[in-house]
Scaffold this active site. Structure first.
Site, PDB file in Angstrom:
ATOM      1  N   ARG A 149       1.167  -1.586  -0.027  1.00 51.60           N
ATOM      2  CA  ARG A 149      -0.219  -0.074   0.138  1.00 51.60           C
ATOM      3  C   ARG A 149       0.598   1.389  -0.425  1.00 51.60           C
ATOM      4  O   ARG A 149       1.799   1.117   0.812  1.00 51.60           O
ATOM      5  CB  ARG A 149      -1.193   0.320   1.028  1.00 51.60           C
ATOM      6  CG  ARG A 149      -1.926  -1.131   1.703  1.00 51.60           C
ATOM      7  CD  ARG A 149      -2.364  -1.433   2.348  1.00 51.60           C
ATOM      8  NE  ARG A 149      -3.338  -2.077   2.932  1.00 51.60           N
ATOM      9  CZ  ARG A 149      -2.654  -3.669   3.577  1.00 51.60           C
ATOM     10  NH1 ARG A 149      -1.884  -3.647   3.661  1.00 51.60           N
ATOM     11  NH2 ARG A 149      -4.085  -4.593   3.374  1.00 51.60           N
ATOM     12  N   LYS A 173      -1.983  -2.553   8.280  1.00 47.64           N
ATOM     13  CA  LYS A 173      -2.487  -2.672   8.782  1.00 47.64           C
ATOM     14  C   LYS A 173      -2.409  -3.113   9.976  1.00 47.64           C
ATOM     15  O   LYS A 173      -2.577  -4.365  10.129  1.00 47.64           O
ATOM     16  CB  LYS A 173      -3.999  -2.972   7.445  1.00 47.64           C
ATOM     17  CG  LYS A 173      -4.407  -1.935   7.253  1.00 47.64           C
ATOM     18  CD  LYS A 173      -5.744  -2.069   6.421  1.00 47.64           C
ATOM     19  CE  LYS A 173      -6.004  -1.586   4.818  1.00 47.64           C
ATOM     20  NZ  LYS A 173      -7.468  -1.312   4.129  1.00 47.64           N
ATOM     21  N   HIS A 246      -2.982   2.088  -6.025  1.00 52.52           N
ATOM     22  CA  HIS A 246      -3.599   0.927  -5.108  1.00 52.52           C
ATOM     23  C   HIS A 246      -4.097   1.060  -6.500  1.00 52.52           C
ATOM     24  O   HIS A 246      -3.581  -0.684  -6.596  1.00 52.52           O
ATOM     25  CB  HIS A 246      -4.860   1.931  -4.648  1.00 52.52           C
ATOM     26  CG  HIS A 246      -5.221   0.449  -3.461  1.00 52.52           C
ATOM     27  ND1 HIS A 246      -4.166   0.517  -2.518  1.00 52.52           N
ATOM     28  CD2 HIS A 246      -6.225  -0.549  -3.512  1.00 52.52           C
ATOM     29  CE1 HIS A 246      -4.728  -0.747  -1.553  1.00 52.52           C
ATOM     30  NE2 HIS A 246      -6.032  -0.957  -2.561  1.00 52.52           N
ATOM     31  N   ARG A 249      -1.441  -2.061  -7.269  1.00 53.14           N
ATOM     32  CA  ARG A 249      -1.483  -3.233  -5.828  1.00 53.14           C
ATOM     33  C   ARG A 249      -2.238  -4.242  -6.722  1.00 53.14           C
ATOM     34  O   ARG A 249      -2.088  -5.404  -6.719  1.00 53.14           O
ATOM     35  CB  ARG A 249      -1.879  -2.593  -4.864  1.00 53.14           C
ATOM     36  CG  ARG A 249      -2.376  -3.625  -3.382  1.00 53.14           C
ATOM     37  CD  ARG A 249      -2.694  -3.072  -2.335  1.00 53.14           C
ATOM     38  NE  ARG A 249      -3.156  -3.765  -1.314  1.00 53.14           N
ATOM     39  CZ  ARG A 249      -2.431  -4.513  -0.690  1.00 53.14           C
ATOM     40  NH1 ARG A 249      -1.229  -4.545  -0.274  1.00 53.14           N
ATOM     41  NH2 ARG A 249      -3.318  -5.318   0.085  1.00 53.14           N
ATOM     42  N   HIS A 272      -3.745  -9.065   2.957  1.00 49.58           N
ATOM     43  CA  HIS A 272      -5.664  -9.739   3.219  1.00 49.58           C
ATOM     44  C   HIS A 272      -5.028 -10.175   4.265  1.00 49.58           C
ATOM     45  O   HIS A 272      -4.745 -11.887   4.843  1.00 49.58           O
ATOM     46  CB  HIS A 272      -6.120  -9.935   2.451  1.00 49.58           C
ATOM     47  CG  HIS A 272      -6.239  -8.804   1.224  1.00 49.58           C
ATOM     48  ND1 HIS A 272      -5.953  -9.374  -0.195  1.00 49.58           N
ATOM     49  CD2 HIS A 272      -5.758  -7.932   1.337  1.00 49.58           C
ATOM     50  CE1 HIS A 272      -6.143  -8.159  -1.125  1.00 49.58           C
ATOM     51  NE2 HIS A 272      -5.861  -7.595  -0.158  1.00 49.58           N
ATOM     52  N   TYR A 281      -8.970 -10.545  -7.298  1.00 49.73           N
ATOM     53  CA  TYR A 281      -8.238 -10.500  -8.168  1.00 49.73           C
ATOM     54  C   TYR A 281      -7.857 -12.202  -9.496  1.00 49.73           C
ATOM     55  O   TYR A 281      -6.935 -12.068  -9.700  1.00 49.73           O
ATOM     56  CB  TYR A 281      -7.038 -10.369  -7.628  1.00 49.73           C
ATOM     57  CG  TYR A 281      -6.181  -9.119  -6.783  1.00 49.73           C
ATOM     58  CD1 TYR A 281      -6.533  -7.924  -8.013  1.00 49.73           C
ATOM     59  CD2 TYR A 281      -6.683  -9.312  -5.498  1.00 49.73           C
ATOM     60  CE1 TYR A 281      -6.151  -6.601  -6.827  1.00 49.73           C
ATOM     61  CE2 TYR A 281      -6.263  -7.999  -5.231  1.00 49.73           C
ATOM     62  CZ  TYR A 281      -6.103  -6.982  -5.480  1.00 49.73           C
ATOM     63  OH  TYR A 281      -6.249  -5.770  -4.747  1.00 49.73           O
TER      64      TYR A 281
END
Length: 302
Positions: A149, A173, A246, A249, A272, A281
């Site tokens: 990110r 995150k 993004h 990404r 994730h 994806y």
């Protein structure tokens, strides 16, 4: 301090301390609560205990009258569910009025990504003879090589890069940590920048920093700064497609899966928590779909 303000302050502290939420998440929650509190003031509701389904229905109507999309409305409802769950746990309300509020799930759009021809134009646009060009090249090679990110890229420190084994230490995150490998192109771009351009930029600063990516004054680059840099690169490359960090990404994940990487590996690399976040994806490009068909179907060619 009234009840709404006090409850909101306590909830933000709970998110920050107990849930270890990121600053972005806390900002979103704060914005969602603020819009709900404004509505309550307009409706004359000054006690959270008085929020019932009738109030919520009026709130939803107000949101749709503002032409908010279903995704934005769903996020606000999710935030308020969490808020009232906290209040209920804290014995500030007797129940969660948002508990049974449901919205039709919107179909997730397929993430946009770049084709290699578009990427190549971005890789060729920087002037590698000066510090700024070296930095920009290192940024785009890093974003595409790792799928991190923009916030993770901005926070990266020199000590996070291990050139001996070709990995980066990433704090994502919720302070979740992971190691990501990077390839030869990113390695060359980073070494060139760190050993040359970064040193020259650092000399302009009043105090030293260990941040990898620096601005033209020698200070740590901001996430907004990275976005501005990418926009300028797109402009210089004369690309007609919209490119944002993004999207690189998305491109990383799509290209990895199209070239045979398994879903669990890509999930790990992207950081994730849920596999479902990675499954968006699994679409393939039209070119690859046609290529596989032409090479596999017995009667596709003469």
């Amino acid at each position: 301090m009234d009840q709404l303000t006090a409850s909101s302050k306590a909830f933000m502290e709970y998110l920050q301390i107990e849930k270890n939420a990121s600053p972005y998440t806390i900002t979103y929650y704060a914005d969602d609560l603020e819009s709900f509190f404004q509505f309550l003031h307009q409706e004359g509701v000054d006690n959270l205990q008085n929020v019932d389904y009738k109030v919520i229905r009026s709130f939803l109507t107000a949101l749709y009258n503002k032409k908010l999309g279903r995704r934005s409305v769903s996020r606000k409802i999710s935030s308020l569910k969490s808020f009232f769950r906290f209040l209920e746990r804290d014995n500030q309300v007797s129940g969660n009025p948002f508990l049974h509020v449901t919205l039709p799930r919107a179909e997730k759009p397929i993430p946009g990504f770049l084709y290699m021809e578009e990427l190549e134009k971005l890789f060729e646009v920087s002037d590698l003879s000066n510090p700024i060009g070296q930095r920009n090249q290192a940024i785009i090679e890093t974003l595409y090589a790792t799928g991190i990110r923009v916030s993770e890229c901005q926070r990266m420190q020199l000590s996070d890069i291990d050139f001996t084994i070709g990995t980066m230490f990433i704090k994502g995150k919720g302070n979740k940590e992971r190691y990501i490998p990077f390839g030869r192109f990113a390695e060359v771009a980073l070494e060139n920048y760190i050993n040359d351009g970064r040193n020259k930029l650092q000399q302009k600063a009043s105090s030293p920093t260990n941040a990898v990516f620096l601005n033209n004054r020698g200070g740590a680059l901001t996430a907004r700064g990275i976005r501005v840099i990418l926009n300028k690169m797109v402009e210089n490359a004369a690309l007609t497609v919209h490119v944002y960090p993004h999207k690189l990404r998305h491109t990383f994940a799509t290209h990895m899966l199209n070239e045979g990487a398994d879903l669990r590996t890509v999930q790990e690399l992207l950081g994730h928590e849920n596999l479902a976040s990675t499954q968006i994806y699994t679409h393939v490009t039209k070119d690859r779909l046609r290529s596989v068909y032409m090479n596999s179907h017995p009667r596709a060619t003469d």
